[in-house]
Design a protein around this motif. Structure first.
Motif, PDB file in Angstrom:
ATOM      1  N   ARG A   1      -1.495 -12.345   5.394  1.00  0.00           N
ATOM      2  CA  ARG A   1      -0.152 -12.579   4.833  1.00  0.00           C
ATOM      3  C   ARG A   1       0.136 -11.597   3.702  1.00  0.00           C
ATOM      4  O   ARG A   1       1.212 -11.000   3.630  1.00  0.00           O
ATOM      5  N   GLU A   2      -0.830 -11.450   2.809  1.00  0.00           N
ATOM      6  CA  GLU A   2      -0.649 -10.582   1.655  1.00  0.00           C
ATOM      7  C   GLU A   2      -0.585  -9.109   2.051  1.00  0.00           C
ATOM      8  O   GLU A   2       0.221  -8.334   1.515  1.00  0.00           O
ATOM      9  N   MET A   3      -1.418  -8.712   3.012  1.00  0.00           N
ATOM     10  CA  MET A   3      -1.399  -7.322   3.463  1.00  0.00           C
ATOM     11  C   MET A   3      -0.105  -7.006   4.210  1.00  0.00           C
ATOM     12  O   MET A   3       0.420  -5.890   4.113  1.00  0.00           O
ATOM     13  N   PHE A   4       0.435  -7.980   4.924  1.00  0.00           N
ATOM     14  CA  PHE A   4       1.712  -7.757   5.610  1.00  0.00           C
ATOM     15  C   PHE A   4       2.840  -7.557   4.587  1.00  0.00           C
ATOM     16  O   PHE A   4       3.743  -6.737   4.799  1.00  0.00           O
ATOM     17  N   ASP A   5       2.779  -8.305   3.481  1.00  0.00           N
ATOM     18  CA  ASP A   5       3.770  -8.094   2.419  1.00  0.00           C
ATOM     19  C   ASP A   5       3.658  -6.678   1.865  1.00  0.00           C
ATOM     20  O   ASP A   5       4.669  -6.024   1.574  1.00  0.00           O
ATOM     21  N   TYR A   6       2.436  -6.203   1.723  1.00  0.00           N
ATOM     22  CA  TYR A   6       2.239  -4.829   1.242  1.00  0.00           C
ATOM     23  C   TYR A   6       2.773  -3.827   2.255  1.00  0.00           C
ATOM     24  O   TYR A   6       3.469  -2.860   1.884  1.00  0.00           O
ATOM     25  N   ILE A   7       2.485  -4.038   3.527  1.00  0.00           N
ATOM     26  CA  ILE A   7       2.962  -3.135   4.572  1.00  0.00           C
ATOM     27  C   ILE A   7       4.493  -3.094   4.584  1.00  0.00           C
ATOM     28  O   ILE A   7       5.109  -2.037   4.807  1.00  0.00           O
ATOM     29  N   GLU A   8       5.117  -4.247   4.301  1.00  0.00           N
ATOM     30  CA  GLU A   8       6.582  -4.327   4.278  1.00  0.00           C
ATOM     31  C   GLU A   8       7.153  -3.925   2.921  1.00  0.00           C
ATOM     32  O   GLU A   8       8.345  -4.103   2.662  1.00  0.00           O
ATOM     33  N   GLN A   9       6.286  -3.397   2.046  1.00  0.00           N
ATOM     34  CA  GLN A   9       6.667  -2.895   0.723  1.00  0.00           C
ATOM     35  C   GLN A   9       7.268  -3.984  -0.170  1.00  0.00           C
ATOM     36  O   GLN A   9       8.137  -3.735  -1.005  1.00  0.00           O
TER      37      GLN A   9
ATOM     38  N   ASP B   1      -2.374  -3.121  -5.164  1.00  0.00           N
ATOM     39  CA  ASP B   1      -3.091  -3.862  -6.202  1.00  0.00           C
ATOM     40  C   ASP B   1      -2.604  -5.309  -6.290  1.00  0.00           C
ATOM     41  O   ASP B   1      -3.412  -6.234  -6.472  1.00  0.00           O
ATOM     42  N   GLU B   2      -1.299  -5.503  -6.160  1.00  0.00           N
ATOM     43  CA  GLU B   2      -0.755  -6.875  -6.182  1.00  0.00           C
ATOM     44  C   GLU B   2      -1.240  -7.669  -4.976  1.00  0.00           C
ATOM     45  O   GLU B   2      -1.570  -8.858  -5.095  1.00  0.00           O
TER      46      GLU B   2
END
Length: 304
Positions: free
Chosen positions: A243-251, A256-257
């Protein structure tokens, strides 16, 4: 010869179950049955901390990477698969002992004491609820659950998408409340169950979790998340890390967050696991460093 004792090695995430499970399995001369609900899926070994090929070469493992990300899977299906392994003519039924290890508490309970015979949801109902979740959001479905099954609404974690949606699936498919299928009756088992739980001091456990998340990043968690991103809507990926990595991928956040969120969510999950385990009077607790005491305890149970 019927299988006599199922040893269950459990404990919170990051406590050190994997290494000890290999030692116990070699000591008993048995394979490991995986009881981690996400390690069952293929293609996501980094984010689920699945046993490595070297570990699986050292000790055979069952139910690791046996399902595709798009497959439906449940605790009830897990119960059926494990019981098929442990009872005749299952491949492990000839062993005097068996070993199951993992931290998915509902899956462990399903094997140790049984799970209610809740109907399997048909694909049409599942797809309908999936689309409604995407278009209408969780809050709308939670409100529908309040009307369809007010008793379950009072006890369910209303932020747990999977449980809310599954309850509604059962309500709509059967015309009955989800509660009506939850009898919580303990099923008899043709073997003894010995539960061993590992623990560590809270600060040490949190430090191990934080380090393991960083190790996952070093091992390629971002690349793994990008590879499975097309399946982000699948329940198999509705879990900490992805979930968190997908948020990163979607900017939606920085790397780091995302890392900090994974660490925080994993620590929170760890606390939930400990709370669940502490309610179980059948669990024998050990500090993670008490390996010799654990082996002696296992030997005392195998002599009976």
């Amino acid at each position: 010869m019927l299988m006599k004792t199922l040893f269950v090695l459990t404990g919170p995430t990051g406590v050190g179950k994997t290494a000890l499970s290999l030692r116990i399995a070699e000591h008993l001369g048995v394979p490991v049955i995986n009881a981690d609900s996400r390690q069952i899926y293929a293609g996501i070994p980094i984010g689920t901390a699945a046993p490595t090929p070297e570990q699986m070469a050292r000790v055979p493992h069952y139910l690791v990477g046996t399902r595709q990300l798009t497959d439906y899977y449940s605790a009830s299906m897990f119960e059926t698969e494990v019981m098929a392994l442990l009872t005749p003519p299952g491949p492990l039924s000839g062993h005097r002992h068996a070993l199951m290890t993992g931290g998915s508490m509902m899956y462990i309970d399903a094997v140790c004491q049984g799970i209610d015979d809740i109907p399997t949801v048909d694909e049409e109902t599942r797809e309908t609820l999936r689309q409604r979740l995407d278009h209408e959001g969780l809050e709308r479905l939670v409100e529908e659950l309040r009307i369809a099954d007010p008793e379950y609404y009072q006890i369910v974690d209303r932020k747990n998408t999977r449980r809310v949606v599954h309850a509604l699936e059962i309500c709509y498919m059967t015309g009955k409340t989800y509660t009506s299928f939850r009898t919580n009756s303990r099923k008899p088992r043709p073997f003894d169950v010995v539960k061993i739980a590992l623990t560590r001091k809270r600060e040490e456990l949190y430090s191990r979790i934080n380090r393991r998340v960083l190790q996952m990043i070093d091992q390629g968690l971002e690349e793994e998340a990008r590879r499975v991103y097309p399946f982000k809507g699948e329940n198999s990926l509705n879990t900490v890390g992805y979930r968190e990595m997908f948020d990163y991928i979607e900017q939606r956040c920085t790397l780091d967050e995302a890392i900090e969120r994974i660490q925080s969510a994993t620590r929170r999950y760890c606390r939930k696991q400990l709370t669940w385990l502490k309610r179980d009077p059948d669990v024998k607790w050990f500090e993670a460093g008490q390996e010799e005491e654990i082996m002696a305890y296992i030997d005392s149970k195998t002599e009976k």
